[in-house]
Design a protein around this motif. Structure first.
Motif, PDB file in Angstrom:
ATOM      1  N   LYS A  27      14.688   0.138  14.499  1.00 34.74           N
ATOM      2  CA  LYS A  27      15.868   0.011  13.913  1.00 34.74           C
ATOM      3  C   LYS A  27      16.018  -0.384  12.173  1.00 34.74           C
ATOM      4  N   ALA A  28      14.722  -1.073  12.169  1.00 34.17           N
ATOM      5  CA  ALA A  28      14.691  -1.239  10.641  1.00 34.17           C
ATOM      6  C   ALA A  28      14.235   0.151   9.876  1.00 34.17           C
ATOM      7  N   PHE A  29      13.476   0.938  10.625  1.00 31.39           N
ATOM      8  CA  PHE A  29      12.967   2.204   9.985  1.00 31.39           C
ATOM      9  C   PHE A  29      14.128   3.110   9.831  1.00 31.39           C
ATOM     10  N   SER A  30      15.262   3.094  10.853  1.00 28.36           N
ATOM     11  CA  SER A  30      16.387   3.797  10.781  1.00 28.36           C
ATOM     12  C   SER A  30      17.282   3.455   9.558  1.00 28.36           C
ATOM     13  N   GLN A  31      17.227   2.051   9.216  1.00 29.94           N
ATOM     14  CA  GLN A  31      18.035   1.660   8.295  1.00 29.94           C
ATOM     15  C   GLN A  31      17.302   2.106   7.052  1.00 29.94           C
ATOM     16  N   LEU A  32      15.928   2.099   6.867  1.00 34.81           N
ATOM     17  CA  LEU A  32      15.487   2.369   5.362  1.00 34.81           C
ATOM     18  C   LEU A  32      15.856   3.896   5.231  1.00 34.81           C
ATOM     19  N   SER A  33      15.416   4.540   6.415  1.00 36.38           N
ATOM     20  CA  SER A  33      15.525   5.988   6.189  1.00 36.38           C
ATOM     21  C   SER A  33      17.132   6.409   5.924  1.00 36.38           C
ATOM     22  N   SER A  48       0.920  -1.207   0.247  1.00 34.96           N
ATOM     23  CA  SER A  48       0.011  -0.088   0.075  1.00 34.96           C
ATOM     24  C   SER A  48       0.961   1.400   0.086  1.00 34.96           C
ATOM     25  N   GLY A  49       2.206   1.199   0.806  1.00 34.10           N
ATOM     26  CA  GLY A  49       2.838   2.491   0.771  1.00 34.10           C
ATOM     27  C   GLY A  49       3.529   2.860  -0.674  1.00 34.10           C
ATOM     28  N   ARG A  50       3.878   1.554  -1.308  1.00 37.63           N
ATOM     29  CA  ARG A  50       4.513   1.833  -2.727  1.00 37.63           C
ATOM     30  C   ARG A  50       3.390   2.596  -3.493  1.00 37.63           C
ATOM     31  N   ILE A  51       2.033   1.908  -3.555  1.00 38.99           N
ATOM     32  CA  ILE A  51       1.018   2.360  -4.450  1.00 38.99           C
ATOM     33  C   ILE A  51       1.023   3.948  -4.171  1.00 38.99           C
ATOM     34  N   VAL A  52       0.564   4.222  -2.724  1.00 40.70           N
ATOM     35  CA  VAL A  52       0.203   5.777  -2.424  1.00 40.70           C
ATOM     36  C   VAL A  52       1.564   6.466  -2.874  1.00 40.70           C
ATOM     37  N   THR A  53       2.682   5.957  -2.870  1.00 44.11           N
ATOM     38  CA  THR A  53       3.965   6.960  -3.223  1.00 44.11           C
ATOM     39  C   THR A  53       3.773   7.253  -4.709  1.00 44.11           C
ATOM     40  N   ARG A  54       3.542   5.971  -5.355  1.00 43.05           N
ATOM     41  CA  ARG A  54       3.400   6.291  -6.930  1.00 43.05           C
ATOM     42  C   ARG A  54       2.536   7.142  -7.291  1.00 43.05           C
ATOM     43  N   ARG A  70      11.961   4.774  -5.162  1.00 48.38           N
ATOM     44  CA  ARG A  70      11.817   3.317  -4.715  1.00 48.38           C
ATOM     45  C   ARG A  70      12.018   3.174  -3.347  1.00 48.38           C
ATOM     46  N   ARG A  71      12.986   3.967  -2.782  1.00 49.86           N
ATOM     47  CA  ARG A  71      13.278   3.834  -1.311  1.00 49.86           C
ATOM     48  C   ARG A  71      12.267   4.580  -0.475  1.00 49.86           C
ATOM     49  N   LEU A  72      11.755   5.638  -1.094  1.00 54.21           N
ATOM     50  CA  LEU A  72      10.808   6.419  -0.123  1.00 54.21           C
ATOM     51  C   LEU A  72       9.361   5.697  -0.109  1.00 54.21           C
ATOM     52  N   SER A  73       9.207   4.892  -1.306  1.00 52.75           N
ATOM     53  CA  SER A  73       7.957   3.971  -1.370  1.00 52.75           C
ATOM     54  C   SER A  73       8.115   2.910  -0.243  1.00 52.75           C
ATOM     55  N   ASN A  74       9.448   2.443  -0.032  1.00 54.85           N
ATOM     56  CA  ASN A  74       9.677   1.296   0.973  1.00 54.85           C
ATOM     57  C   ASN A  74       9.477   2.038   2.371  1.00 54.85           C
ATOM     58  N   ASN A  96       7.508   4.495   3.098  1.00 59.47           N
ATOM     59  CA  ASN A  96       5.846   4.680   3.225  1.00 59.47           C
ATOM     60  C   ASN A  96       5.092   3.189   3.393  1.00 59.47           C
ATOM     61  N   SER A  97       5.454   2.348   2.764  1.00 56.98           N
ATOM     62  CA  SER A  97       4.831   0.943   2.816  1.00 56.98           C
ATOM     63  C   SER A  97       5.199   0.569   4.350  1.00 56.98           C
ATOM     64  N   PHE A  98       6.590   0.757   4.920  1.00 60.38           N
ATOM     65  CA  PHE A  98       6.896   0.125   6.140  1.00 60.38           C
ATOM     66  C   PHE A  98       6.272   0.791   7.124  1.00 60.38           C
ATOM     67  N   THR A  99       5.895   2.220   7.009  1.00 64.00           N
ATOM     68  CA  THR A  99       5.182   3.023   8.037  1.00 64.00           C
ATOM     69  C   THR A  99       3.863   2.690   8.038  1.00 64.00           C
ATOM     70  N   ALA A 100       3.016   2.516   7.011  1.00 65.44           N
ATOM     71  CA  ALA A 100       1.657   2.055   6.983  1.00 65.44           C
ATOM     72  C   ALA A 100       1.618   0.562   7.570  1.00 65.44           C
ATOM     73  N   GLU A 101       2.368  -0.394   7.063  1.00 60.41           N
ATOM     74  CA  GLU A 101       2.225  -1.718   8.018  1.00 60.41           C
ATOM     75  C   GLU A 101       2.557  -1.638   9.321  1.00 60.41           C
ATOM     76  N   SER A 102       3.593  -0.722   9.675  1.00 56.01           N
ATOM     77  CA  SER A 102       3.783  -0.442  11.084  1.00 56.01           C
ATOM     78  C   SER A 102       2.522  -0.080  11.705  1.00 56.01           C
ATOM     79  N   PHE A 103       2.082   1.046  11.337  1.00 53.66           N
ATOM     80  CA  PHE A 103       0.818   1.726  12.124  1.00 53.66           C
ATOM     81  C   PHE A 103      -0.597   0.715  11.891  1.00 53.66           C
ATOM     82  N   ASN A 104      -0.430  -0.245  11.118  1.00 53.87           N
ATOM     83  CA  ASN A 104      -1.573  -1.109  10.906  1.00 53.87           C
ATOM     84  C   ASN A 104      -1.396  -2.144  11.916  1.00 53.87           C
TER      85      ASN A 104
END
Length: 188
Positions: free
Chosen positions: A111-117, A4-10, A81-85, A87-95
């Motif tokens: 830690k995973a979010f820090s690595q993605l950012s 969902s995050g990737r779709i929203v970002t795109r 692509r990394r921004l969409s990752n 966003n999808s990580f954040t959406a999945e974490s909130f859900n």
């Protein structure tokens, strides 16, 4: 499978990009091309030989710039692509927040979010570095055109009777030739 995050970002970036293209992109490109053509025609009218020198350096500049533009596009796509990752990580974490709290996974997700950012930040830095290479190259070729036109123009003036005013006008036109190139490169 698209998250969902990737779709929203795109969707967000595509709508934003299309809006920018229709709002300013086409007009700026058309004005820039018209400006380039009119400046070059005036340069041809003043001195065909000096114009040929400017066109030669201009073609080399276009070749180098297009190579950098391809790399810049690839880096920009990687950044998106990394921004969409993220966003999808954040959406999945909130859900999944109740499950994350239940199993005490907040630190792991942080830690995973820090690595993605961090990956996203590095890709943005890469885009910035490529832009930083582009402008010195543009100024280098602008200076080379000026030096070549001065050197050739002085000998051209003494042998073929080109006036100092014509040489000055040509030099001013050759310097203004790079402004629309810069504007077009900034947009595309």
């Amino acid at each position: 499978k698209n998250t969902s995050g990737r779709i929203v970002t795109r969707a967000t970036n595509d709508v934003k990009g299309l809006g920018e293209l229709f709002r300013q992109g086409l007009i700026v490109a058309l004005v820039g091309v018209a400006e380039l053509i009119s400046i070059f025609v005036a340069m041809l009218w003043i001195s065909p030989l000096l114009s040929l020198l400017s066109a030669t350096t201009g073609l080399i500049l276009v070749g180098i710039s297009s190579g950098l533009a391809r790399r810049l596009k690839a880096e920009y796509m990687e950044s998106k692509r990394r921004l969409s990752n993220i966003n999808s990580f954040t959406a999945e974490s909130f859900n999944g927040m109740p499950l994350l709290q239940l199993f005490h996974l907040r630190d792991h997700r942080h830690k995973a979010f820090s690595q993605l950012s961090g990956h996203y930040r590095e890709s943005q830095y890469s885009v910035i570095r490529l832009y930083a290479r582009l402008w010195p190259i543009l100024h280098l070729f602008s200076g080379l055109t000026l030096i070549g036109s001065l050197a050739l123009g002085v000998s051209y003036q003494s042998h073929f009777g080109v006036s100092l005013g014509q040489l000055s006008a040509f030099l001013l036109l050759s310097q203004s030739l790079f402004k629309p190139i810069r504007t077009i490169l900034e947009r595309y």
